[in-house]
Write a protein that holds these residues in place. Structure first.
Motif, PDB file in Angstrom:
ATOM      1  N   VAL A  42      -5.799   2.727  -9.121  1.00 10.21           N
ATOM      2  CA  VAL A  42      -4.775   2.191  -9.251  1.00 10.21           C
ATOM      3  C   VAL A  42      -3.739   1.275  -8.791  1.00 10.21           C
ATOM      4  O   VAL A  42      -3.531   0.257  -9.030  1.00 10.21           O
ATOM      5  N   HIS A  43      -3.068   1.665  -7.680  1.00 10.40           N
ATOM      6  CA  HIS A  43      -2.768   0.690  -7.234  1.00 10.40           C
ATOM      7  C   HIS A  43      -2.238  -0.131  -7.082  1.00 10.40           C
ATOM      8  O   HIS A  43      -1.896  -1.240  -7.061  1.00 10.40           O
ATOM      9  N   GLU A  44      -4.072  -0.627  -6.412  1.00  9.95           N
ATOM     10  CA  GLU A  44      -4.277  -1.616  -5.948  1.00  9.95           C
ATOM     11  C   GLU A  44      -5.031  -2.780  -6.709  1.00  9.95           C
ATOM     12  O   GLU A  44      -4.952  -3.452  -6.479  1.00  9.95           O
ATOM     13  N   LYS A  45      -4.856  -1.940  -7.879  1.00 11.21           N
ATOM     14  CA  LYS A  45      -5.654  -2.780  -9.086  1.00 11.21           C
ATOM     15  C   LYS A  45      -7.085  -3.143  -8.439  1.00 11.21           C
ATOM     16  O   LYS A  45      -7.766  -4.439  -8.585  1.00 11.21           O
ATOM     17  N   ILE A  46      -7.836  -2.047  -7.940  1.00 13.45           N
ATOM     18  CA  ILE A  46      -9.468  -2.980  -7.869  1.00 13.45           C
ATOM     19  C   ILE A  46     -10.229  -1.980  -8.733  1.00 13.45           C
ATOM     20  O   ILE A  46     -10.205  -0.655  -9.357  1.00 13.45           O
ATOM     21  N   PRO A  47     -10.941  -3.198  -9.216  1.00 12.67           N
ATOM     22  CA  PRO A  47     -11.651  -2.460 -10.730  1.00 12.67           C
ATOM     23  C   PRO A  47     -12.600  -0.966 -10.443  1.00 12.67           C
ATOM     24  O   PRO A  47     -13.021  -0.824  -9.264  1.00 12.67           O
ATOM     25  N   SER A  48     -12.042   0.114 -10.770  1.00 12.83           N
ATOM     26  CA  SER A  48     -12.486   1.598 -10.750  1.00 12.83           C
ATOM     27  C   SER A  48     -13.258   2.540 -11.522  1.00 12.83           C
ATOM     28  O   SER A  48     -12.052   2.430 -12.982  1.00 12.83           O
ATOM     29  N   ARG A  86     -11.812  -1.632   0.203  1.00 14.92           N
ATOM     30  CA  ARG A  86     -10.596  -2.806   0.308  1.00 14.92           C
ATOM     31  C   ARG A  86     -11.496  -4.183   0.532  1.00 14.92           C
ATOM     32  O   ARG A  86     -10.817  -5.488  -0.134  1.00 14.92           O
ATOM     33  N   SER A 122       0.814  -1.250   0.005  1.00 11.93           N
ATOM     34  CA  SER A 122       0.275   0.203  -0.411  1.00 11.93           C
ATOM     35  C   SER A 122       0.549   1.434  -0.145  1.00 11.93           C
ATOM     36  O   SER A 122       2.318   1.396   0.111  1.00 11.93           O
ATOM     37  N   HIS A 129     -17.495  -3.072  -8.756  1.00 16.25           N
ATOM     38  CA  HIS A 129     -17.444  -2.142  -8.892  1.00 16.25           C
ATOM     39  C   HIS A 129     -17.512  -0.923  -8.477  1.00 16.25           C
ATOM     40  O   HIS A 129     -17.855  -1.475  -7.635  1.00 16.25           O
ATOM     41  N   HIS A 141     -12.886  -5.731  -1.940  1.00 11.11           N
ATOM     42  CA  HIS A 141     -12.218  -6.295  -3.229  1.00 11.11           C
ATOM     43  C   HIS A 141     -11.484  -7.820  -2.439  1.00 11.11           C
ATOM     44  O   HIS A 141     -11.644  -8.849  -3.595  1.00 11.11           O
TER      45      HIS A 141
END
Ligand SMILES: CSC[C@@H](O)[C@@H](O)C(=O)COP(=O)(O)O
Length: 351
Positions: A215-221, A184, A2, A194, A187
């Motif tokens: 984006v850093h955590e690769k969470i669809p957003s 988080r 993180s 999303h 996810h």
């Protein structure tokens, strides 16, 4: 890993300059209380928990350098410095509550004849250092409770679409995040379809910071602009809204980033549950309602300019309140580290 907004080891404090994100990653040294006040006031560090932690750590840096042997003088100076730090930004209560706790500790250590000046320093520094670990633990608990509550309302094992506002992630806390911690957790449980984040004008915490973290955590957003919230709820079947808080009054009225109130009204209209995720350090039981929460007003330049570039017509006057108050009646639940409480039941959770 993180993002890390606060880097601390005894005698050394650095913060990630959030004015430069997402284009540049630069840490700045905080060498004492004066620096602490400045980075908070300029919003190089922001977010209610991070403000409190950085403010208190800046004091720890100074206490370590101090070689005074008179506890009474130290106590008096510490109180003055803490009150000064609290004045850097008025709306978030976390730094005020942390300052009160440290002043109480300094009073009792100063009155105790068995405590030497060195012990006094050590105890205060250790107490401040523990805030870093405690904040992350609390955020993880908030994430877990928030995730469970949102999933409980769903049928079967369907997936959720969440809307959030401002930035409540690792950058706004010691790590993990509050509302972003809930996202988080969803996810991690593989139940998040999303997340939508608002741009959060005028300081753009959503576009610059939350989008960067997601984006850093690769969470669809997906990023939306603030005025798209109604259209989003109409078009995309949002499961829940989760936001953070800067100060929650005893009745559940919540001060959070400007625009939160508007989102809560739109959520009510669309029957979308609206959650506030915040640690107990954001809850101010001394205020009966949100009416007396002081709302910080920020410089016009945050609205008239983007970086160095002027976008507003020269000569126009501006109104730039940094926060608004969402009435408790619009809030489905307040997610704290002890569980999820309806605003009316908050007093059961807070000592
Ligand atoms: C976990 S951060 C909670 C709040 O502090 C956050 O939602 C917010 O409003 C931040 O405002 P900011 O002006 O960026 O300090």
């Amino acid at each position: 890993m993180s993002l890390e907004s606060i880097r601390y080891e005894r005698g050394r404090l650095e913060i990630l300059d959030q004015l430069l994100l997402p284009l540049q990653t630069r840490y700045i040294k905080v060498q004492g209380v004066e620096d602490g006040w400045k980075v908070i006031n300029k919003m190089q560090v922001r977010g209610a928990p991070a403000i409190a932690i950085v403010g208190c750590l800046s004091l720890a840096i100074e206490i370590l350098k101090d070689d005074c042997v008179d506890k009474k003088i130290m106590r008096q100076e510490i109180e003055g410095k803490l009150n000064y730090l609290v004045s850097a930004r008025p709306t978030a209560v976390n730094i005020k509550l942390a300052a009160d706790e440290l002043i109480n500790l300094a009073n009792s250590l100063s009155a105790d004849e068995n405590v030497t000046a060195d012990d006094f320093r050590e105890r205060l520094i250790r107490n401040i250092e523990s805030m870093l670990i405690k904040d992350i633990e609390d955020n993880k608990a908030i994430g877990k409770f928030g995730c469970e509550t949102i999933l409980k309302r769903l049928e079967g094992d369907s997936h959720v679409r969440v809307l959030t506002h401002c930035n409540t992630g690792s950058l706004a806390t010691a790590g993990y995040g509050t509302a972003l911690g809930v996202i988080r957790s969803l996810h991690a449980a593989k139940r998040l379809e999303h997340v939508y984040c608002t741009e959060t004008r005028p300081y753009n915490q959503g576009a610059r910071l939350t989008a960067y973290e997601l984006v850093h955590e690769k969470i669809p957003s997906t990023l939306i602009i603030d005025s798209m919230v109604s259209a989003l709820m109409h078009a995309r079947n949002i499961t829940a809204v989760v936001v953070g808080a800067d100060r929650v009054a005893a009745n559940g009225d919540t001060a959070n980033k400007i625009g939160t109130y508007q989102i809560a009204i739109v959520a009510k209209y669309h029957n979308v549950p609206f959650y506030v995720a915040a640690p107990l350090t954001s809850i101010d039981m001394s205020l009966k309602s949100g009416d007396r929460i002081k709302i910080e007003e920020r410089p016009d330049r945050e609205m008239t300019h983007i970086g160095e570039h002027r976008i507003a017509a020269p000569g126009i006057s501006c109104w730039n309140p940094s926060f608004d108050i969402t009435p408790a009646s619009l809030i489905t639940g307040i997610i704290i580290e002890k569980g999820v409480f309806s605003p009316g039941k908050l007093h059961e959770a807070v000592p």
